[in-house]
Design an enzyme around this catalytic site. Structure first.
Site, short mmCIF file in Angstrom:
data_model
loop_
_atom_site.label_atom_id
_atom_site.label_comp_id
_atom_site.label_asym_id
_atom_site.label_seq_id
_atom_site.Cartn_x
_atom_site.Cartn_y
_atom_site.Cartn_z
N ARG A 7 -16.81 16.34 39.24
CA ARG A 7 -17.27 17.49 40.04
C ARG A 7 -18.15 18.38 39.16
NH1 ARG A 7 -12.64 20.70 42.89
NH2 ARG A 7 -12.64 18.96 44.36
N ARG A 9 -12.60 28.78 39.93
CA ARG A 9 -13.52 27.67 40.26
C ARG A 9 -14.94 28.20 40.44
NH1 ARG A 9 -10.59 23.37 42.54
NH2 ARG A 9 -8.58 23.21 41.50
N LYS A 27 -5.08 27.05 41.14
CA LYS A 27 -6.52 27.34 41.22
C LYS A 27 -6.77 28.75 41.76
CE LYS A 27 -6.55 23.92 44.41
NZ LYS A 27 -7.04 22.91 45.35
N LYS A 79 -10.02 30.99 43.67
CA LYS A 79 -11.33 30.80 44.30
C LYS A 79 -11.94 32.12 44.72
CE LYS A 79 -10.40 26.14 45.94
NZ LYS A 79 -10.30 25.25 47.13
N CYS A 138 -13.98 16.63 55.28
CA CYS A 138 -13.69 16.47 53.85
C CYS A 138 -13.92 15.01 53.46
CB CYS A 138 -12.26 16.87 53.57
SG CYS A 138 -11.08 15.64 54.15
N CYS A 159 -9.99 9.90 47.94
CA CYS A 159 -9.02 10.97 47.77
C CYS A 159 -7.59 10.44 47.78
CB CYS A 159 -9.18 12.02 48.87
SG CYS A 159 -7.98 13.34 48.66
N CYS A 186 -6.01 15.44 55.44
CA CYS A 186 -4.62 15.83 55.18
C CYS A 186 -4.52 17.34 55.32
CB CYS A 186 -4.16 15.36 53.80
SG CYS A 186 -4.63 16.45 52.46
N CYS A 204 -9.45 20.87 53.01
CA CYS A 204 -10.66 21.04 52.19
C CYS A 204 -11.90 21.35 53.02
CB CYS A 204 -10.90 19.81 51.33
SG CYS A 204 -9.56 19.51 50.16
FE1 SRM Z 1 -10.02 20.32 48.08
C1 SRM Z 1 -7.45 18.78 46.49
C2 SRM Z 1 -11.92 17.61 47.80
C3 SRM Z 1 -12.68 22.17 48.92
C4 SRM Z 1 -7.91 22.74 49.30
N1 SRM Z 1 -9.74 18.52 47.23
C5 SRM Z 1 -8.63 18.09 46.57
C6 SRM Z 1 -8.89 16.75 45.88
C7 SRM Z 1 -9.39 17.04 44.49
C8 SRM Z 1 -7.72 15.75 45.89
C9 SRM Z 1 -6.80 15.73 44.71
O1 SRM Z 1 -6.31 16.78 44.26
O2 SRM Z 1 -6.55 14.63 44.22
C10 SRM Z 1 -10.04 16.21 46.79
C11 SRM Z 1 -10.97 15.19 46.15
C12 SRM Z 1 -11.47 14.21 47.19
C13 SRM Z 1 -12.50 13.28 46.69
O3 SRM Z 1 -12.24 12.06 46.68
O4 SRM Z 1 -13.58 13.72 46.34
C14 SRM Z 1 -10.64 17.51 47.29
N2 SRM Z 1 -11.95 19.98 48.21
C15 SRM Z 1 -12.55 18.77 48.15
C16 SRM Z 1 -14.00 18.85 48.57
C17 SRM Z 1 -14.90 17.85 47.84
C18 SRM Z 1 -14.07 18.66 50.09
C19 SRM Z 1 -15.44 18.38 50.63
O5 SRM Z 1 -15.52 17.35 51.30
O6 SRM Z 1 -16.38 19.13 50.40
C20 SRM Z 1 -14.26 20.32 48.25
C21 SRM Z 1 -14.68 20.54 46.83
C22 SRM Z 1 -14.86 21.98 46.53
C23 SRM Z 1 -15.51 22.28 45.22
O7 SRM Z 1 -16.70 21.96 45.09
O8 SRM Z 1 -14.86 22.84 44.36
C24 SRM Z 1 -12.89 20.91 48.47
N3 SRM Z 1 -10.26 22.17 48.88
C25 SRM Z 1 -11.46 22.70 49.26
C26 SRM Z 1 -11.24 23.85 50.08
C27 SRM Z 1 -12.33 24.70 50.76
C28 SRM Z 1 -12.67 25.93 50.00
O9 SRM Z 1 -12.16 26.17 48.90
O10 SRM Z 1 -13.46 26.69 50.52
C29 SRM Z 1 -9.87 24.01 50.20
C30 SRM Z 1 -9.13 25.05 51.07
C31 SRM Z 1 -9.11 26.41 50.47
C32 SRM Z 1 -7.96 26.56 49.52
O11 SRM Z 1 -8.10 26.23 48.35
O12 SRM Z 1 -6.90 27.01 49.97
C33 SRM Z 1 -9.27 22.95 49.43
N4 SRM Z 1 -8.03 20.72 47.89
C34 SRM Z 1 -7.36 21.73 48.52
C35 SRM Z 1 -5.96 21.59 48.24
C36 SRM Z 1 -4.83 22.53 48.75
C37 SRM Z 1 -4.67 23.69 47.85
C38 SRM Z 1 -3.49 24.56 48.22
O13 SRM Z 1 -3.46 25.71 47.81
O14 SRM Z 1 -2.57 24.09 48.87
C39 SRM Z 1 -5.81 20.44 47.43
C40 SRM Z 1 -4.51 19.86 46.87
C41 SRM Z 1 -4.09 20.51 45.59
O15 SRM Z 1 -4.79 21.35 45.02
O16 SRM Z 1 -2.99 20.17 45.17
C42 SRM Z 1 -7.14 19.92 47.24
FE1 SF4 Z 2 -8.36 14.86 50.32
FE2 SF4 Z 2 -6.85 16.23 51.96
FE3 SF4 Z 2 -8.83 17.44 50.70
FE4 SF4 Z 2 -9.40 15.74 52.60
S1 SF4 Z 2 -8.26 17.66 52.88
S2 SF4 Z 2 -10.35 15.79 50.57
S3 SF4 Z 2 -7.79 14.25 52.40
S4 SF4 Z 2 -7.04 16.59 49.76
#
Ligand code: SRM
Ligand code: SF4
Length: 560
Positions: free
Chosen positions: A80, A149, A213, A215, A434, A440, A479, A483
């Site tokens: 990333r 981040r 994290k 944000k 996402c 993922c 899930c 995201c």
């Molecule tokens: Fe996310 C985890 C992809 C924005 C909430 N997110 C992940 C992971 C890294 C899976 C992992 O931990 O193994 C995913 C990687 C997938 C892959 O194969 O690439 C992933 N998140 C993404 C992206 C790429 C989605 C997209 O299609 O654009 C976004 C990358 C953002 C960036 O450039 O930094 C992405 N993730 C978000 C957002 C949206 C936002 O921040 O505006 C959220 C919801 C907001 C939030 O944080 O509450 C988000 N991602 C999560 C979570 C749940 C966090 C929580 O507090 O519960 C996880 C799981 C975790 O962290 O354990 C997660």
């Molecule tokens: Fe992966 Fe769930 Fe985030 Fe989609 S919403 S990228 S399935 S962690």
């Protein structure tokens, strides 16, 4: 880590223990990278690598076949790249394209937080990939992990002159909150092996960084393209008399939840005050330190700032923040969000320049059959004197095109049908998905690969209901982590298990309300049937000007 806790207190999580003994994020990453017997790294290093901007994954499409052949999973890494405020040069775009082809799957993923992701990088290539990214002037450091981040920023604010100022504040905040460890340089960039852990310090974070994290987003009303209320810290730009007067401050937003665990929930950030621009870096630091000191280090599902606020209350948070700042925040100033979707096509930029917003389906840029999008964008990058902007809606803006260059860009746009986005349905243009499968590790169901197909069917039933021109926003996540920020969508579709989704209805087009659970565990037919029913009722029973989200809350989900 010495364990001096009272017996009644739960132990710190595995990740906390790994961080504490990692010597500022070094762990055994060097040894893991050198191990040629496996494509994976040692388990503790999987946690640490996230801080360096990479995730160990495996190709889930190949899991079963590899297991049958008694092979280890097809390990690969997602890298990333942090793009502060989403702004990058055409040269950086070209560098990322070269890396994607040399070491990744040949595609570039634009994320919902204005970063770039490369998938499919083998362990053996990581060091060279990080170096190439560094040479381009970008970095992966702190793109993930328990730190602040990438700071996201309004991609196309009005007036256009505001953009440079907001990006500058986003960068200053991001730079101030970047970890100071030398581990990144030593592991990835140094020519000779070295280990300066003994001299290292982390003045802000300390040796265990944050519990989770953190944000930050900077929004510019009337657009809420950054989804400011989904962030731990949201900054809402207030413009008075044509000048940036400061920021309204919102705290405690977040999306992640876990199916079946009511103690986990999405939350909207709450506006707690106003601060002038020159105080905003200090404010961001103090908010982050509250998370550092009070976030739950014994349960990662309960560790984000939103849970600190839920447990201790907003008044407690305000007192704590004011105490740390040495002054209270000023009362919030009036603002109004009206929308958050990008508008594909041309808009005016500052100084007589023009911006072209290109719709990128699900944020994936690659050379697809009959549509060599990545190559076309590289051709534009090769001739573009302005810059590129990534949007939090997973789109791309070719920004700062001078008058003289506009006809040339327009010609490329026509030749390669790059303006297809302008012609696609409003519902498709606003949709987000996402990544999910196959990379993922947390995906329970498809998202990016599935949404375009589902969208074609949704367009059909919208047309049947006479709603083809409605810009209803649909967001799909594989899930409940959310995201694509699905809990803020008018229609949120969240993966539950293979082929099954939970349906949420009732967000607003400006992202100011959480939607509500409507139906659970739906397969495709059930999902479309449920939506057909609500669309039909909406078409017949909506009041003048009523949005789909408002109608869903009033009529479909049981009243507001
Ligand atoms: Fe996310 C985890 C992809 C924005 C909430 N997110 C992940 C992971 C890294 C899976 C992992 O931990 O193994 C995913 C990687 C997938 C892959 O194969 O690439 C992933 N998140 C993404 C992206 C790429 C989605 C997209 O299609 O654009 C976004 C990358 C953002 C960036 O450039 O930094 C992405 N993730 C978000 C957002 C949206 C936002 O921040 O505006 C959220 C919801 C907001 C939030 O944080 O509450 C988000 N991602 C999560 C979570 C749940 C966090 C929580 O507090 O519960 C996880 C799981 C975790 O962290 O354990 C997660
Ligand atoms: Fe992966 Fe769930 Fe985030 Fe989609 S919403 S990228 S399935 S962690």
């Amino acid at each position: 880590m010495p364990d001096n806790r009272p017996a009644s207190e739960p132990p710190p999580t595995e990740v906390e223990r790994v961080k504490a003994s990692s010597r500022y994020l070094r762990g055994t990453i060097g040894e893991s990278l050198a191990d040629r017997l496996t494509g994976a790294v040692a388990r503790p290093d999987t946690h640490l690598l996230k801080f360096h901007g990479t995730y160990q994954q495996d190709d889930r499409d190949l899991r079963r076949e590899r297991a049958r052949r008694k092979l280890e999973p097809a390990y690969e890494f997602m890298v990333r790249i942090r793009v502060p405020g989403g702004v990058m040069t055409p040269e950086q775009w070209l560098a990322v394209d070269r890396i994607a082809h040399a070491s990744g799957r040949g595609t570039v993923r634009l994320t919902t937080r204005q970063s770039l992701q490369l998938h499919g990088v083998p362990k053996w290539d990581l060091r060279e990939v990080f170096r190439a990214i560094h040479r381009s002037g970008l970095t992966t450091m702190a793109a993930s992990g328990d730190v602040n981040r990438n700071v996201v920023c309004a991609a196309n604010p009005q007036p256009p002159e505001l953009h440079a100022e907001l990006v500058d504040w986003s960068r200053r905040i991001g730079d101030h909150l970047t970890p100071r460890t030398a581990a990144y340089h030593e592991l990835w960039l140094a020519e000779q092996p070295c280990d300066r852990a003994a001299e290292d310090t982390e003045p802000l974070y300390g040796p265990t960084y944050l519990p989770r994290k953190f944000k930050i987003a900077v929004a510019a009303p009337p657009s809420n393209d950054v989804d400011v209320f989904a962030h731990d810290l949201g900054l809402i730009a207030i413009v008075e008399g044509g000048r940036l007067a400061g920021f309204n401050v919102a705290v405690g937003g977040g999306m992640g939840r876990t199916h079946g665990k009511a103690e986990t929930f999405p939350a909207l950030a709450r506006v707690v005050g106003f601060c002038p621009p020159e105080q905003v870096v200090d404010l961001a630091e103090k908010a982050l330190l509250i998370e550092r000191d009070f976030g739950d280090r014994t349960n990662r599902r309960h560790a984000r700032l939103k849970y600190v606020l839920a447990d201790r209350g907003i008044e407690w948070f305000q007192d704590e923040l004011h105490g740390r700042l040495g002054r209270p925040l000023q009362p919030p100033r009036p603002y109004r969000f009206e929308h958050r979707a990008d508008s594909p096509g041309w808009t005016e930029g500052p100084g007589g320049t023009h911006h072209l917003t290109l719709f990128i389906g699900c944020g994936r840029v690659g050379d697809f059959e009959e549509y060599p999008l990545l190559s076309i964008l590289c051709e534009i990058a090769g001739r573009h004197g302005g810059h590129f902007r990534l949007t939090p809606n997973q789109n791309l803006i070719v920004a700062g095109v001078p008058d003289v260059d506009r006809p040339r860009v327009e010609q490329l746009v026509c030749e390669y049908r790059l303006d297809d986005g302008t012609r696609s349905s409003p519902v498709r243009r606003a949709a987000l998905a996402c990544v999910a499968l196959p990379t993922c590790g947390l995906a329970l169901a498809e998202s990016e690969r599935y949404l375009p197909r589902l969208m074609a069917k949704l367009e059909g039933i919208l047309a049947e209901a006479g709603l083809a021109d409605e810009a209803i926003d649909v967001r799909m996540s594989g899930c409940p982590n959310g995201c694509s920020r699905p809990y803020l969508a008018e229609i949120g579709i969240v993966g539950r298990s293979a082929g099954k989704y939970t349906l949420y209805l009732g967000g607003t087009a400006a992202g100011e309300r959480l939607n509500r659970l409507y139906r659970e565990k739906l397969g495709e037919e059930e999902l479309l049937e449920a939506l057909r029913g609500v669309f039909t009722r909406y078409a017949r029973q909506r009041t003048p000007g009523e949005s789909f989200g408002d109608f869903a809350v009033r009529a479909a989900c049981g009243g507001a």
